[in-house]
Motif scaffolding. Structure first.
Motif, PDB file in Angstrom:
ATOM      1  N   PRO A   1      16.780  -3.470  -9.306  1.00 49.12           N
ATOM      2  CA  PRO A   1      16.011  -3.890  -8.119  1.00 49.12           C
ATOM      3  C   PRO A   1      16.101  -2.920  -6.950  1.00 49.12           C
ATOM      4  O   PRO A   1      15.105  -2.683  -6.258  1.00 49.12           O
ATOM      5  N   ASP A   2      17.275  -2.337  -6.722  1.00 47.88           N
ATOM      6  CA  ASP A   2      17.421  -1.408  -5.602  1.00 47.88           C
ATOM      7  C   ASP A   2      16.660  -0.111  -5.846  1.00 47.88           C
ATOM      8  O   ASP A   2      16.013   0.431  -4.945  1.00 47.88           O
ATOM      9  N   VAL A   3      16.748   0.404  -7.081  1.00 51.01           N
ATOM     10  CA  VAL A   3      16.031   1.643  -7.405  1.00 51.01           C
ATOM     11  C   VAL A   3      14.520   1.408  -7.348  1.00 51.01           C
ATOM     12  O   VAL A   3      13.765   2.222  -6.797  1.00 51.01           O
ATOM     13  N   ALA A   4      14.062   0.287  -7.912  1.00 53.15           N
ATOM     14  CA  ALA A   4      12.625  -0.006  -7.886  1.00 53.15           C
ATOM     15  C   ALA A   4      12.119  -0.146  -6.447  1.00 53.15           C
ATOM     16  O   ALA A   4      11.054   0.376  -6.096  1.00 53.15           O
ATOM     17  N   ALA A   5      12.906  -0.830  -5.608  1.00 50.86           N
ATOM     18  CA  ALA A   5      12.505  -0.981  -4.205  1.00 50.86           C
ATOM     19  C   ALA A   5      12.446   0.370  -3.507  1.00 50.86           C
ATOM     20  O   ALA A   5      11.541   0.636  -2.703  1.00 50.86           O
ATOM     21  N   ARG A   6      13.396   1.251  -3.821  1.00 45.05           N
ATOM     22  CA  ARG A   6      13.392   2.579  -3.186  1.00 45.05           C
ATOM     23  C   ARG A   6      12.222   3.416  -3.673  1.00 45.05           C
ATOM     24  O   ARG A   6      11.677   4.229  -2.919  1.00 45.05           O
ATOM     25  N   LEU A   7      11.801   3.230  -4.911  1.00 42.31           N
ATOM     26  CA  LEU A   7      10.622   3.938  -5.414  1.00 42.31           C
ATOM     27  C   LEU A   7       9.369   3.524  -4.642  1.00 42.31           C
ATOM     28  O   LEU A   7       8.535   4.369  -4.292  1.00 42.31           O
ATOM     29  N   PHE A   8       9.231   2.228  -4.379  1.00 40.56           N
ATOM     30  CA  PHE A   8       8.116   1.780  -3.544  1.00 40.56           C
ATOM     31  C   PHE A   8       8.201   2.415  -2.152  1.00 40.56           C
ATOM     32  O   PHE A   8       7.193   2.863  -1.585  1.00 40.56           O
ATOM     33  N   ALA A   9       9.425   2.482  -1.605  1.00 41.00           N
ATOM     34  CA  ALA A   9       9.606   3.049  -0.272  1.00 41.00           C
ATOM     35  C   ALA A   9       9.315   4.542  -0.250  1.00 41.00           C
ATOM     36  O   ALA A   9       8.811   5.070   0.750  1.00 41.00           O
ATOM     37  N   VAL A  10       9.636   5.237  -1.348  1.00 42.79           N
ATOM     38  CA  VAL A  10       9.332   6.670  -1.426  1.00 42.79           C
ATOM     39  C   VAL A  10       7.836   6.897  -1.285  1.00 42.79           C
ATOM     40  O   VAL A  10       7.380   7.774  -0.523  1.00 42.79           O
ATOM     41  N   ILE A  11       7.050   6.127  -2.036  1.00 39.82           N
ATOM     42  CA  ILE A  11       5.594   6.281  -1.962  1.00 39.82           C
ATOM     43  C   ILE A  11       5.098   5.979  -0.552  1.00 39.82           C
ATOM     44  O   ILE A  11       4.228   6.690  -0.013  1.00 39.82           O
ATOM     45  N   ASP A  12       5.667   4.961   0.065  1.00 42.76           N
ATOM     46  CA  ASP A  12       5.275   4.612   1.430  1.00 42.76           C
ATOM     47  C   ASP A  12       5.655   5.724   2.410  1.00 42.76           C
ATOM     48  O   ASP A  12       4.859   6.115   3.274  1.00 42.76           O
ATOM     49  N   ASP A  13       6.870   6.271   2.271  1.00 42.24           N
ATOM     50  CA  ASP A  13       7.329   7.325   3.175  1.00 42.24           C
ATOM     51  C   ASP A  13       6.461   8.577   3.054  1.00 42.24           C
ATOM     52  O   ASP A  13       6.064   9.176   4.061  1.00 42.24           O
ATOM     53  N   VAL A  14       6.197   8.987   1.817  1.00 47.61           N
ATOM     54  CA  VAL A  14       5.408  10.203   1.609  1.00 47.61           C
ATOM     55  C   VAL A  14       3.965   9.987   2.062  1.00 47.61           C
ATOM     56  O   VAL A  14       3.310  10.904   2.563  1.00 47.61           O
ATOM     57  N   ALA A  15       3.471   8.754   1.907  1.00 42.85           N
ATOM     58  CA  ALA A  15       2.089   8.463   2.307  1.00 42.85           C
ATOM     59  C   ALA A  15       1.878   8.702   3.800  1.00 42.85           C
ATOM     60  O   ALA A  15       0.784   9.105   4.228  1.00 42.85           O
ATOM     61  N   TRP A  16       2.907   8.474   4.610  1.00 41.79           N
ATOM     62  CA  TRP A  16       2.783   8.715   6.046  1.00 41.79           C
ATOM     63  C   TRP A  16       2.567  10.190   6.349  1.00 41.79           C
ATOM     64  O   TRP A  16       2.011  10.536   7.402  1.00 41.79           O
ATOM     65  N   ARG A  17       2.998  11.068   5.449  1.00 44.67           N
ATOM     66  CA  ARG A  17       2.877  12.500   5.695  1.00 44.67           C
ATOM     67  C   ARG A  17       1.744  13.145   4.894  1.00 44.67           C
ATOM     68  O   ARG A  17       1.471  14.333   5.074  1.00 44.67           O
ATOM     69  N   ALA A  18       1.137  12.379   4.005  1.00 38.46           N
ATOM     70  CA  ALA A  18       0.025  12.913   3.197  1.00 38.46           C
ATOM     71  C   ALA A  18      -1.224  13.016   4.069  1.00 38.46           C
ATOM     72  O   ALA A  18      -1.697  12.010   4.603  1.00 38.46           O
ATOM     73  N   ARG A  19      -1.774  14.202   4.171  1.00 37.02           N
ATOM     74  CA  ARG A  19      -2.908  14.430   5.079  1.00 37.02           C
ATOM     75  C   ARG A  19      -4.256  14.441   4.371  1.00 37.02           C
ATOM     76  O   ARG A  19      -5.281  14.294   5.008  1.00 37.02           O
ATOM     77  N   ARG A  20      -4.239  14.654   3.075  1.00 36.30           N
ATOM     78  CA  ARG A  20      -5.497  14.831   2.359  1.00 36.30           C
ATOM     79  C   ARG A  20      -5.740  13.684   1.380  1.00 36.30           C
ATOM     80  O   ARG A  20      -4.789  13.137   0.802  1.00 36.30           O
ATOM     81  N   PRO A  21      -7.001  13.301   1.177  1.00 35.89           N
ATOM     82  CA  PRO A  21      -7.322  12.214   0.228  1.00 35.89           C
ATOM     83  C   PRO A  21      -6.801  12.487  -1.177  1.00 35.89           C
ATOM     84  O   PRO A  21      -6.400  11.549  -1.878  1.00 35.89           O
ATOM     85  N   SER A  22      -6.809  13.754  -1.613  1.00 35.50           N
ATOM     86  CA  SER A  22      -6.350  14.069  -2.964  1.00 35.50           C
ATOM     87  C   SER A  22      -4.880  13.706  -3.142  1.00 35.50           C
ATOM     88  O   SER A  22      -4.474  13.190  -4.195  1.00 35.50           O
TER      89      SER A  22
END
Length: 449
Positions: free
Chosen positions: A385-406
């Motif tokens: 559960p902790d690893v899975a939750a952190r994986l969701f958080a990774v995608i969320d964290d990186v999404a804040w810095r993703a500038r391009r639709p691709s």
């Protein structure tokens, strides 16, 4: 275009890595310096000993021949023992790093400057003491006894310095064996590589020309991992031959001798080079690539992600069972992926000074890096559960810095695959509600304007 000095910095980084990853250069220099100093100081002693002020005698060695030999012998014996201890502790550290973290982290311990400096200090002092020992002379009928007092004093100072260095080395080794320290160093190294490769633009951006049917392949001249590509040279060679070059393998990939490495074709579809010209061009193009038996960080942006993913995968293995380390590794992976998401988008091709497309790069896109950083951990950690939750958080964290639709599309694909993996696991309703909330939050971040 390449920033001024960018190519020079990359070459210097490659040379520095090649030297730093070897254990012998600095100790060898120290041994040579110790021998030279051990020859020079006794000569200076002979020249100035008689004229030294009386107050200097309170600070320099004042014993006789037997005492001098005993001191130098003790120094030489103790320092070679300390050097053996240092090497043994380094080997133990390598074994622990390999078994608890990742075999790919061994290179970092072999490149550790503190290890190099400690061995250099011990071996240099050992060589110095042995060299000075030969200059201590008993009294004879023709000459008085000679004790190089300044050289003996310097030997004592070097020995005390070696003890201090040993203390710092033990503290440093205890810190380096922590997995958090290893991951921090990998993260820092990856960030430096990303910054170094940010100016890897050997020409102006251009549209990639279509591949014709008569394209010719250039085989890899040797087997191993591609550790570097001189793209400026590739553009120059292609321009001289009026050809277009397309990379088939990127830095970090493993190639087998004789398999396709790159392909090229004449810019003019009506031109058909003869066999001699084609062979000469193929040799020039192959020389722009370097390969080795292991991956190195100077140009390999994905190597840091590979090491961090290895640490997480090892932590999730049944033999280690340390999901907390995997969660911490995912934090570093998120930061590195965020740095990659903020890079300028690489063009489809690079052109020469005349604007003609000359080089089509291979791989190394954000999708490839995201796969390296997340795929294995998702496979092995979706049931925790902790690893899975952190994986969701990774995608969320990186999404804040993703500038391009691709890049957001890549993250959305990773999110969907993560949700599918979690759905197959045996979670209760509370945990599934938590994951649903984390997934919705990541989707909201990806969908922002």
């Amino acid at each position: 275009m390449t920033r001024p000095g960018g190519a020079v910095r990359r070459r210097l980084a490659s040379i520095t890595e090649a030297i730093a990853s070897r254990l012998w250069p600095l100790p060898l220099v120290a041994v040579i310096a110790g021998v030279i100093l051990g020859v020079a100081l006794p000569v200076i002693d002979r020249a100035v000993d008689a004229s030294l002020p009386s107050w200097v005698g309170t600070f320099v060695f004042s014993g006789g021949v037997d005492a001098a030999r005993a001191v130098l012998s003790a120094i030489a014996g103790s320092l070679i023992t300390a050097a053996s201890l240092t090497f043994s502790l380094t080997v133990v550290a390598l074994q622990l790093a390999s078994s608890q973290a990742s075999p790919r982290l061994l290179r970092m311990f072999a490149s550790d400057r503190m290890v190099h400096a400690t061995l250099a200090m011990f071996l240099g002092t050992f060589a110095y003491a042995l060299t000075v020992l030969r200059t201590v002379e008993d009294a004879t009928e023709d000459a008085d006894e000679f004790v190089p007092r300044l050289a003996l004093t310097a030997a004592s100072v070097l020995t005390l310095s070696s003890v201090i260095v040993l203390t710092f080395f033990l503290a440093h080794l205890a810190r380096q064996l922590r997995v958090e320290t290893m991951m921090r160093d990998v993260h820092r190294e990856a960030s430096e590589t990303i910054a170094l490769m940010a100016d890897d633009a050997p020409g102006a951006p251009a549209a990639a020309p279509a591949r014709p049917g008569h394209a010719r392949t250039v085989p890899a001249p040797t087997s191993g991992f591609i550790t570097g590509v001189d793209r400026e040279a590739l553009v120059r060679v292609a321009a001289e031959a009026d050809a277009v070059v397309r990379e088939l393998r990127t830095v970090g990939e493993n190639v087998v001798e004789g398999t396709p490495l790159i392909e090229w074709w004449p810019s003019d579809p009506m031109v058909r080079p003869d066999a001699e010209t084609s062979e000469r061009l193929a040799e020039s193009l192959a020389e722009c690539f370097s390969a080795a038996y292991e991956r190195t960080p100077p140009q390999d942006v994905g190597f840091g992600l590979r090491q961090l993913a290895d640490v997480a995968a090892k932590a999730l293995s049944p033999g280690v069972n340390d999901p907390t380390t995997a969660v911490h590794a995912l934090g570093h992976i998120a930061a590195v992926l965020g740095d990659l998401a903020e890079r300028d988008e690489r063009p489809a091709a690079w052109a020469d000074a005349d604007g003609a497309a000359r080089l089509i790069p291979a791989g190394g896109g954000f999708a490839d890096f995201a796969e390296v950083g997340l795929q294995q951990i998702r496979r092995y950690g979706a049931g925790d559960p902790d690893v899975a939750a952190r994986l969701f958080a990774v995608i969320d964290d990186v999404a804040w810095r993703a500038r391009r639709p691709s890049e957001r599309d890549v993250l959305l694909g990773q999110l969907e695959r993560l949700e599918a993996s979690v759905a197959r696991e045996d979670y209760d309703e509370v945990e599934r509600a938590r994951f649903a909330d984390l997934g919705a939050r990541a989707r909201a971040t990806l969908g922002r304007a």
